[in-house]
Design a protein around this motif. Structure first.
Motif, PDB file in Angstrom:
ATOM      1  N   ARG A 236     -22.473 -22.171  -9.095  1.00  0.00           N
ATOM      2  CA  ARG A 236     -22.983 -23.445  -8.583  1.00  0.00           C
ATOM      3  C   ARG A 236     -22.392 -23.711  -7.196  1.00  0.00           C
ATOM      4  O   ARG A 236     -21.174 -23.754  -7.036  1.00  0.00           O
ATOM      5  CB  ARG A 236     -22.632 -24.575  -9.569  1.00  0.00           C
ATOM      6  CG  ARG A 236     -23.357 -24.419 -10.902  1.00  0.00           C
ATOM      7  CD  ARG A 236     -22.787 -25.311 -11.972  1.00  0.00           C
ATOM      8  NE  ARG A 236     -21.429 -24.936 -12.330  1.00  0.00           N
ATOM      9  CZ  ARG A 236     -21.116 -23.953 -13.174  1.00  0.00           C
ATOM     10  NH1 ARG A 236     -22.081 -23.208 -13.703  1.00  0.00           N
ATOM     11  NH2 ARG A 236     -19.871 -23.675 -13.467  1.00  0.00           N
ATOM     12  N   LYS A 260     -27.277 -25.599 -11.880  1.00  0.00           N
ATOM     13  CA  LYS A 260     -27.296 -27.030 -11.551  1.00  0.00           C
ATOM     14  C   LYS A 260     -28.291 -27.313 -10.424  1.00  0.00           C
ATOM     15  O   LYS A 260     -28.005 -27.995  -9.446  1.00  0.00           O
ATOM     16  CB  LYS A 260     -25.899 -27.522 -11.166  1.00  0.00           C
ATOM     17  CG  LYS A 260     -25.697 -29.018 -11.358  1.00  0.00           C
ATOM     18  CD  LYS A 260     -24.258 -29.418 -11.105  1.00  0.00           C
ATOM     19  CE  LYS A 260     -24.054 -30.908 -11.376  1.00  0.00           C
ATOM     20  NZ  LYS A 260     -22.639 -31.313 -11.182  1.00  0.00           N
ATOM     21  N   SER A 288     -24.240 -30.339 -18.388  1.00  0.00           N
ATOM     22  CA  SER A 288     -24.140 -30.955 -17.067  1.00  0.00           C
ATOM     23  C   SER A 288     -24.222 -29.924 -15.951  1.00  0.00           C
ATOM     24  O   SER A 288     -24.543 -30.256 -14.813  1.00  0.00           O
ATOM     25  CB  SER A 288     -22.811 -31.719 -16.949  1.00  0.00           C
ATOM     26  OG  SER A 288     -21.711 -30.853 -17.161  1.00  0.00           O
ATOM     27  N   THR A 289     -23.931 -28.667 -16.246  1.00  0.00           N
ATOM     28  CA  THR A 289     -23.991 -27.621 -15.226  1.00  0.00           C
ATOM     29  C   THR A 289     -25.345 -26.943 -15.180  1.00  0.00           C
ATOM     30  O   THR A 289     -25.537 -25.979 -14.442  1.00  0.00           O
ATOM     31  CB  THR A 289     -22.917 -26.555 -15.502  1.00  0.00           C
ATOM     32  OG1 THR A 289     -23.140 -26.004 -16.805  1.00  0.00           O
ATOM     33  CG2 THR A 289     -21.528 -27.147 -15.433  1.00  0.00           C
ATOM     34  N   ASN A 291     -29.694 -26.472 -14.963  1.00  0.00           N
ATOM     35  CA  ASN A 291     -30.826 -26.852 -14.128  1.00  0.00           C
ATOM     36  C   ASN A 291     -31.632 -27.942 -14.814  1.00  0.00           C
ATOM     37  O   ASN A 291     -31.606 -28.072 -16.034  1.00  0.00           O
ATOM     38  CB  ASN A 291     -31.722 -25.642 -13.865  1.00  0.00           C
ATOM     39  CG  ASN A 291     -30.973 -24.509 -13.177  1.00  0.00           C
ATOM     40  OD1 ASN A 291     -30.053 -24.740 -12.406  1.00  0.00           O
ATOM     41  ND2 ASN A 291     -31.365 -23.284 -13.467  1.00  0.00           N
TER      42      ASN A 291
END
Length: 579
Positions: A236, A260, A288-289, A291
């Protein structure tokens, strides 16, 4: 297996190589002629050697030497006597530094020193002008010698799983023919440095975590016209800014899984790529990380007819545009674990599609023209809300694998009988018993083939032959994998069995005169099993799943399935003595 006192290895010319107890190749003249003449390959891997054997002139013709998976701490000087050596493999040892001069191995083409704990490297290896493949992965390296920039015939360099924090200077200044570079698993490594080589075809920077730098602009600088593959899975970047350039890169494979990303970012990337064949912008698991794409970004693909595979799994996808029919050469679509409740009919125009993965969505039906996908071999629609299949599915004569596990099917789809090439099928956890399914091919064999890699799945409800209303859960289904179908049937058994069975007014136990209103018999509290569906993906959870179904619907469904007898007609005067 040979003992530590005698190790043998049979080569391609049936020559036998032996080591004596001190790890020295035997040296007597007769032995030389008998065992070492014309030996090309020597494999001494997995022998728990503490020291590398000493080599002598008798092995002048040796081309390949494999010393991997031992306990060797250093290489002997005698290895430089192997003048014809082209392939040297010393992976999985304890070599922390190379103290000998490898430049004498002038014909060396491949050197692999993976998983050794290397902390430093020889400075003058640039003299190995025939070296094409160098594997230094899984060590403790932080830099490469600057002199290595002169290794202009090197084609493949793997420095993954080390301690690099930036692109080494020798890559910025030289290695002009480098075609494949792997810098994966160098945590937080800045990969925005310019690569000198103009011939780069593959670049891997996977699993580098949160990188405190921008996306590598050099990829879109106009320097590279054709690239086979870019892989940034689970890496990321702080920012992604693509330089304005009228020249598009021709890229075959792009992997941006779990990076992400969101709509605007992926648009800026895709509009700079032409002739893309394989696109992976999905997630392994949504977090949360991951796409996030509410809509399939197919409108950003410049040449949709070139795309062959697309993965956009677990991204929160809620809609697929009708324009997906423009991807005429698609062979695989993976859109599992999303919010999809329907698929457009236009998807059926993909005549070359072979793999359709739509499991773990909210689909209530499949397109009626699904049978038009004449090339389809794999259909994975598990964990949806399908209550029926389109009749056209019988036209899928190339279909080999079909997964309908945990849906709302109330009967065995008749269309399955026409699928002559079916090799794997899963119908468990639907609203019918699968124990006595009659198909052209044994269902048990089809089920076994479908679960080779899905061993955690349970089996559907089993109906007791002695009582059609009695339902037992199979022993191989754990308590935390109840399906909604089982919950409804359990609720029916506990709450409605007593009041819905046929009354016998001739039975003395049913006489109203025997009822004592001041001392009524105890009534056990109803046992409720909350019908809750456990999905593999949190997107498929619906609050309505926590509510018990309407008893009217439960009774109607039970009667339709033959589990309950129809209601008895009311006889005139039946309740005249109710006073």
């Amino acid at each position: 297996m040979a003992t530590s006192n005698e190790i043998s290895s049979e080569c391609n010319d049936s020559t036998l190589i032996k080591l004596n107890g001190s790890n020295n190749i035997a040296e007597d003249d007769d032995y030389d002629k008998k065992y070492f003449y014309n030996t090309k390959e020597l494999n001494l891997s997995n022998y728990k050697l503490l020291n590398s054997p000493k080599f002598h002139n008798q092995l002048n013709d040796l081309v390949t030497l494999d010393l991997s998976n031992n306990n060797i701490c250093d290489l002997p000087e005698s290895i430089c006597l192997l003048k014809k050596l082209e392939y040297l493999i010393i992976d999985d040892n304890n070599i922390q530094r190379i103290s000998i001069d490898l430049n004498e191995l002038e014909k060396l083409k491949e050197l692999s020193i993976s998983n050794n704990g290397l902390t430093e490297l020889p400075l003058n290896m640039e003299k190995l002008q025939k070296l094409e493949i160098l594997n230094l992965s899984n060590n403790k390296l932080q830099s490469l010698p600057n002199s290595w920039a002169k290794m202009n015939n090197l084609l493949t360099l793997d420095i993954s799983m080390n301690l690099f924090i930036q692109i080494p200077n020798c890559l910025r200044e030289g290695m002009s023919k480098l075609a494949f570079l792997n810098v994966s698993k160098n945590r937080n490594m800045n990969i925005n440095g310019v690569i000198y080589s103009n011939n780069l075809k593959k670049f891997y920077a996977k699993n580098n975590g949160d990188v405190d730098s921008s996306f590598p602009k050099w990829i879109f600088s106009g320097k590279f016209s054709e690239i086979d593959e870019l892989n940034f899975e689970n890496t990321r970047f702080r920012t992604i800014k693509i330089p304005i350039n009228n020249r598009k890169i021709q890229l075959k494979k792009l992997n941006l899984q779990q990076c992400k990303l969101y709509d605007t970012v992926i648009e800026n990337l895709l509009i700079n790529i032409s002739s893309l064949e394989h696109l992976n912008i999905g997630n392994k698991d949504f977090m949360s990380t991951g796409n996030s794409f509410p809509v399939l970004p197919n409108s950003y693909v410049l040449n949709p007819e070139a795309l062959k595979t697309i993965n956009i799994a677990a991204t929160g996808l809620a809609d697929i545009s009708k324009s997906i029919e423009a991807f005429t050469n698609l062979t695989e679509i993976n859109i599992q674990q999303n919010y999809l409740s329907w698929l457009p009919e236009e998807i059926c125009n993909l005549k070359k599609l072979q793999i359709l993965i739509i499991s773990n969505n909210n689909l209530i039906m499949l397109p009626k023209n699904l049978g038009s996908m004449i090339s389809l071999k794999i259909l994975d629609a598990a964990n949806n809300h399908l209550s029926s299949l389109p009749s056209s599915i019988s036209n899928l004569q190339n279909l080999e694998f079909m997964d309908l596990y945990q849906n709302y099917l109330t009967e065995i789809p008749k269309e399955i009988e026409n699928l002559k090439n079916l090799k794997a099928l899963d119908l468990e956890l639907n609203h019918f018993d699968t124990d006595d399914i009659v198909l052209p091919i044994s269902y048990s064999n089809l089920l076994y083939q479908s679960r080779i890699d899905k061993l955690d799945r349970g089996k559907g409800p089993v109906i007791n032959e002695n009582n059609s209303d009695s339902i037992t859960s199979p022993s191989n289904l754990s308590s935390d994998t109840w399906s909604s179908a089982e919950s409804i049937q359990e609720e029916l058994h506990y709450n409605n069995h007593a009041i819905l069975t046929e009354e016998n007014w001739e039975n003395p136990e049913d006489f109203a005169d025997d009822f004592d209103p001041f001392n009524p018999p105890p009534i056990p509290p109803p046992k409720w099993e909350t019908p809750c569906v456990f999905y593999e993906n949190q997107f498929n959870f619906c609050p309505a799943d926590l509510h018990p179904p309407r008893i009217k619907d439960v009774i109607a469904e039970a009667r339709a399935n033959g589990q309950l007898s129809p209601p008895l007609p009311i006889i005139e005067g039946q309740f005249d003595d109710a006073d």
